[in-house]
Design an enzyme around this catalytic site. Structure first.
Site, short mmCIF file in Angstrom:
data_model
loop_
_atom_site.label_atom_id
_atom_site.label_comp_id
_atom_site.label_asym_id
_atom_site.label_seq_id
_atom_site.Cartn_x
_atom_site.Cartn_y
_atom_site.Cartn_z
CG ASP A 149 -2.15 -0.80 1.06
OD1 ASP A 149 -2.39 -1.28 -0.06
OD2 ASP A 149 -2.90 -0.96 2.03
CG MET A 205 -8.03 8.13 6.89
SD MET A 205 -8.81 6.62 6.25
CE MET A 205 -9.54 5.95 7.75
CE LYS A 210 -8.13 0.95 -1.89
NZ LYS A 210 -7.37 -0.30 -1.92
#
Length: 262
Positions: free
Chosen positions: A43, A178, A65
């Site tokens: 990742d 996030m 991503k």
């Protein structure tokens, strides 16, 4: 099935948590998995140094991503994981933090099970706990916090998680992952609960060379984060435990000194 011209290797998958960013924070078991990999699907936010432990013959595939870059959907990643396992052997699915903390690790585990490919899970240090700890902020501390929440700042629909509204009502430490883009909205939620003076820390790129921390209170953290030019990836920590951070204690000491002089 044995591939022509290539030694047969049993298909298997390891879901491996790399930790918050510092390559030295991976587990010993995790390093052993990397050293036995035939394929590594990794990742974003994975330190390049970790890939040095991968054998020379192994295939390394970036499937990260990040915000604004979704070249690989979860469906594509799932399929690649199975195809590589069936054709090459041991696939290490290398994920930041811990695979089961907002890492969609269980979705990958289930997909592998549906295709009868055995899976081993190796946990990683979650940034939600490890990064505050590295900054000397305990997520729980006697007399200050008896529990903690780990909440996503932004849901799949792009809205602030409803859990934050509930968490803001509690006395627990609230760690938001996030959530930097939603900082103003999240701060407003805590303000609506009368928690203007609640200590807050924002930690950017925790455990890496780009780490940056800013401390303040709910009432001024938005302004302070802008002044410090904090950027993603970053996590937010709301709670009295933030008052234990050296920088926060220094701010309070200086403030008390000014008040005393007045």
């Amino acid at each position: 099935m044995k591939s022509k011209g290539r030694e047969y290797r049993e298909a298997r998958i390891t879901l491996l948590g790399a930790g918050p960013g510092d390559p030295e924070l991976i587990t010993l078991k995790g390093l052993k998995a990397l050293e036995s990999a035939d394929v590594v699907l990794y990742d974003a936010l994975i330190g390049d140094k970790l890939l040095d432990y991968v054998p020379a013959h192994a295939i390394k595939v970036y499937v990260g991503k990040r915000s604004g870059d979704h070249s690989y959907s979860q469906e594509v990643v799932n399929r690649l994981m199975i195809d590589y396992a069936l054709n090459f052997g041991h696939v290490v699915r290398l994920k930041g933090g811990d695979p089961f903390v907002f890492g969609r690790g269980y979705e990958e585990l289930e997909f592998a099970r549906q295709h009868d490919v055995p899976v081993t899970v190796i946990p990683g240090i979650s940034s939600s706990i490890g990064v505050p700890g590295l900054q000397q902020i305990p997520v729980t501390h006697r007399g200050l916090s008896e529990s903690f929440w780990v909440v996503t700042g932004t849901t799949a629909s792009g809205t602030v998680s409803k859990d934050i509204y509930i968490a803001a009502q509690s006395e627990a430490t609230v760690i938001v992952l996030m959530g930097l883009k939603k900082l103003s909205e999240i701060v407003a939620i805590f303000m609506s609960e009368g928690k203007h003076q609640l200590p807050v820390a924002i930690i950017q790129s925790g455990s890496t060379d780009n780490e940056k921390t800013v401390c303040g209170c709910v009432s001024d953290i938005v302004e302070k984060s802008k002044e410090a030019q904090i950027g993603a990836p970053a996590l937010l920590v709301f709670g009295e435990v933030v008052s234990l951070h050296p920088a926060f204690k220094k701010v309070i000491k200086n403030y008390a000194s000014v008040i005393g002089e007045g």
